[in-house]
Design an enzyme around this catalytic site. Structure first.
Site: not given
Ligand code: TYD
Length: 346
Positions: A159, A163, A133-135
């Site tokens: 997380y 990774k 992942t890019d994370e």
């Molecule tokens: P997510 O889909 O969990 O992916 P990631 O954290 O791996 O990027 O979240 C995408 C973005 O959306 C992230 O910046 C967190 C935000 N988010 C919210 O604002 N509200 C939520 O309920 C969720 C699940 C994520």
């Protein structure tokens, strides 16, 4: 292009893996999918029901001894490891499972394949893809250049740290054992069959269920969104043409704030209505990464890959998929496992 036949897909019930299986079956590969069903134990998931004599599913965990037996027995040409615990918020509540699956599980696969290779028990041109992942690169400011494959690893949550650890173990196997591994790192995926805990399916399902969409903090965090099928086609290219020991970044060339994503979804589902009434600002995620962005020039130059879907069309298609297949998400959302999660998180 390498000719391969038998591929093991791990975490085959997961969102990206499931979409990948569909891409591979179109191209006549033989697929064995395994999954520990950690997210979908009580579901009759579609994966298990794919109707093809080129597809088979076995319940199995990548951290188990059974997986080694299975790899030995089936003589795979390649393994694509999708199996991972993948939700940042869950890793913040409890990181044990992330270390178990994402680190120890990957190490188990590598150790087992490496032993088999050394004994001559796997095809001579066997290859292993670690889907990362890019994370792992951590967070960018608004103005920093996008991550390249040589950006340093600076993960910020359990997380992404798990990774990144797996990536380092993979690279150590390449250096130490000449293990035939390649790593892919992709930005945020969207498309059909994403577990409803993630932002986009969560937003669509909340609107369907007359619930507000929770936005963490100010909603100004930026993600680079890619349609899952584009990512899957990229992984297929790496599988067929990638070089061992290399990392390949994939991105969607679509950087958007969370608020923009949500407004987009509301616009599709409730056109001409005021978006704000569907939104609820909630407490920010601890350590919330501000921005992810991917420089995907290497895959363009080396593999001729670029995303073919336009964000606006793909998000429209995706939202409509969740509306037309709402039963799929509702079934998951009615499990105790899911309800307990929502209770804990929101
Ligand atoms: P997510 O889909 O969990 O992916 P990631 O954290 O791996 O990027 O979240 C995408 C973005 O959306 C992230 O910046 C967190 C935000 N988010 C919210 O604002 N509200 C939520 O309920 C969720 C699940 C994520």
């Amino acid at each position: 292009i390498k000719t391969m036949q038998k591929i093991l897909i791990t975490g085959g019930n997961g969102f990206i893996a499931f979409n990948f299986i569909k891409v591979m079956l179109k191209d006549d590969y033989d697929i064995l999918s395994i999954d520990n069903l950690s997210l979908s134990k009580y579901l009759n998931h579609e994966t298990i029901n794919i109707k093809s004599d080129k597809f088979k599913f076995i319940e199995c965990d990548i951290g188990s001894n059974d997986v080694c037996e299975l790899i030995k027995n089936y003589q795979f040409d390649a393994i694509v490891n999708f199996a991972a615990e993948s939700h940042v918020d869950k890793s913040i509540h409890s990181s044990n499972l992330f270390v178990d699956t994402n680190i120890r599980g990957v190490n188990n696969l590598l150790a087992c394949c490496n032993d088999l290779i050394k004994k001559g028990d796997l095809p001579s041109d066997f290859r292993f893809i670690q889907v990362s992942t890019d994370e792992v690169y951590g967070s960018l400011t608004q103005t920093e250049p996008a991550f390249t494959e040589s950006s340093i690893l600076k993960p910020t949550n359990p997380y992404s740290a798990s990774k990144a650890s797996a990536d380092l173990i993979c690279m150590s196997y390449f250096k130490t054992h000449h293990f035939p591994v390649m790593i892919t790192r992709c930005s945020n995926n969207f498309g059909p069959y994403q577990y409803p805990e993630k932002l986009i399916p969560l937003a669509v399902n909340n609107i369907i269920n007359n619930k507000k969409i929770p936005i963490y903090g100010n909603g100004q965090q930026i993600r680079d969104w890619i349609y899952v099928e584009d990512h899957c086609l990229g992984i297929k290219k790496v599988l067929e043409q990638g070089q061992f020991g290399h990392v390949y970044n994939f991105g969607g060339y679509s950087e958007l704030t969370n608020l923009e994503i949500i407004e987009n979804i509301i616009q599709i589902m409730k056109p001409n209505e005021i978006a704000n009434q569907y939104i609820e600002y909630v407490e920010d995620r601890p350590g919330h990464d501000t921005r992810y962005a991917i420089n995907a020039e290497k895959v363009l130059n080396d593999l001729g890959w670029k995303p073919s879907h336009k964000f606006s069309n793909a998000i429209d298609e995706t939202v409509n998929w969740y509306i037309n297949n709402s039963e799929w998400s509702q079934n998951i959302m009615q499990t105790d496992q899911y309800k307990n999660w929502v209770e804990k998180q929101y």
